[in-house]
Design a protein around this motif. Structure first.
Motif, mmCIF file in Angstrom:
data_model
loop_
_atom_site.group_PDB
_atom_site.id
_atom_site.type_symbol
_atom_site.label_atom_id
_atom_site.label_comp_id
_atom_site.label_asym_id
_atom_site.label_seq_id
_atom_site.Cartn_x
_atom_site.Cartn_y
_atom_site.Cartn_z
ATOM 1 N N UNK A 88 34.930 34.640 26.746
ATOM 2 C CA UNK A 88 35.552 33.707 26.548
ATOM 3 C C UNK A 88 36.721 33.363 27.665
ATOM 4 N N UNK A 89 37.189 34.084 28.180
ATOM 5 C CA UNK A 89 38.156 34.092 29.100
ATOM 6 C C UNK A 89 37.640 33.845 30.394
ATOM 7 N N UNK A 90 36.321 34.275 30.891
ATOM 8 C CA UNK A 90 35.488 33.781 31.922
ATOM 9 C C UNK A 90 35.132 32.222 31.784
ATOM 10 N N UNK A 121 35.869 40.169 45.727
ATOM 11 C CA UNK A 121 35.872 40.084 44.242
ATOM 12 C C UNK A 121 34.631 39.305 43.615
ATOM 13 N N UNK A 122 34.476 38.050 44.299
ATOM 14 C CA UNK A 122 33.563 37.231 43.855
ATOM 15 C C UNK A 122 32.413 37.122 44.640
ATOM 16 N N UNK A 123 32.137 37.950 45.729
ATOM 17 C CA UNK A 123 31.049 38.041 46.454
ATOM 18 C C UNK A 123 30.728 36.758 47.128
ATOM 19 N N UNK A 124 31.960 35.998 47.524
ATOM 20 C CA UNK A 124 32.034 34.554 48.250
ATOM 21 C C UNK A 124 31.569 33.565 47.341
ATOM 22 N N UNK A 125 31.442 33.616 46.201
ATOM 23 C CA UNK A 125 31.132 32.417 45.171
ATOM 24 C C UNK A 125 32.017 31.668 44.868
ATOM 25 N N UNK A 126 33.453 31.995 44.784
ATOM 26 C CA UNK A 126 34.672 31.561 44.233
ATOM 27 C C UNK A 126 34.744 31.469 42.843
ATOM 28 N N UNK A 127 33.608 32.263 42.180
ATOM 29 C CA UNK A 127 33.550 32.454 40.530
ATOM 30 C C UNK A 127 33.948 33.887 40.430
ATOM 31 N N UNK A 128 34.548 33.768 39.056
ATOM 32 C CA UNK A 128 34.759 35.526 38.630
ATOM 33 C C UNK A 128 33.362 36.058 38.502
ATOM 34 N N UNK A 129 33.440 37.436 38.798
ATOM 35 C CA UNK A 129 32.189 37.950 38.534
ATOM 36 C C UNK A 129 31.908 38.394 37.208
ATOM 37 N N UNK A 130 30.644 37.846 36.700
ATOM 38 C CA UNK A 130 30.426 38.454 35.260
ATOM 39 C C UNK A 130 30.007 39.568 35.018
ATOM 40 N N UNK A 144 25.696 38.416 29.815
ATOM 41 C CA UNK A 144 25.075 37.319 30.440
ATOM 42 C C UNK A 144 24.386 36.567 29.200
ATOM 43 N N UNK A 145 23.884 37.089 28.267
ATOM 44 C CA UNK A 145 23.104 36.556 27.226
ATOM 45 C C UNK A 145 24.184 35.560 26.412
ATOM 46 N N UNK A 146 25.368 36.213 26.231
ATOM 47 C CA UNK A 146 26.395 35.529 25.497
ATOM 48 C C UNK A 146 27.097 34.342 25.990
ATOM 49 N N UNK A 147 27.230 34.338 27.570
ATOM 50 C CA UNK A 147 27.765 33.356 28.094
ATOM 51 C C UNK A 147 26.718 32.194 28.490
#
Length: 170
Positions: A88-90, A121-130, A144-147
């Motif tokens: 939920x936080x992500x 931290x994000x491996x160049x994606x700009x998104x938090x790493x799930x 991953x399934x829940x997201x």
């Protein structure tokens, strides 16, 4: 505003609840923006201002428990709820905080001086790493399934709201 009203018409489904919470998060975040001087402090201030957070978090916890049972994810109820909270936080704040969502940081004295340094931290994606949400492969797979379920149900709710708005305006 019309979409939020349409979300209210949708009933209390998970997708509509997540959609309303995300809209509420974005609205509160605009008002909090920068007051703490630290993105973590700002994030906590935003979370404290969300009126629908408790009910959506509880519903998501129940959904996560059901999914853990259906997928035979053998882990304690407490861990399932913790993972649901992290999801939920992500979901609410997907932006990588260390780079501000750019995927890089400046390398010199000033932000644009010197070479760009890719964000580790994000491996160049700009998104938090799930993948950081789980401690092992089974937890990461469950996250991953829940997201995926959260995004899919939110997308379905949004499409339903748009249909209702179109039929209501005709």
């Amino acid at each position: 505003v019309d979409l939020i009203i349409a979300a209210g018409w949708s009933g209390d489904g998970m997708g509509a609840g997540l959609y309303r919470l995300r809209a509420e998060y974005d609205s509160v975040a605009r008002n909090v923006g920068g007051t703490g001087g630290n993105s973590k402090i700002d994030h906590v201030l935003v979370l404290l201002g969300l009126t629908s957070l408790r009910s959506v978090k509880q519903s998501l916890g129940e959904l996560a428990l059901q999914q853990a049972h259906l997928t035979r994810f053998d882990i304690t109820e407490d861990v399932v709820r913790i993972l649901a909270g992290k999801c939920l936080d992500v979901f609410l704040d997907p932006t990588c905080h260390p780079c501000g969502g750019r995927g890089f940081n400046g390398g010199g004295r000033h932000e644009m001086a010197g070479p760009q340094v890719w964000c580790k931290h994000c491996n160049k994606t700009g998104k938090r790493d799930e993948d950081d949400l789980g401690r092992n492969d089974a937890e990461r797979k469950f996250v991953h399934h829940l997201l995926y379920l959260m995004e899919r149900s939110t997308s379905n709710a949004e499409q339903g709201m748009k249909r209702r708005l179109q039929s209501h305006s005709e």
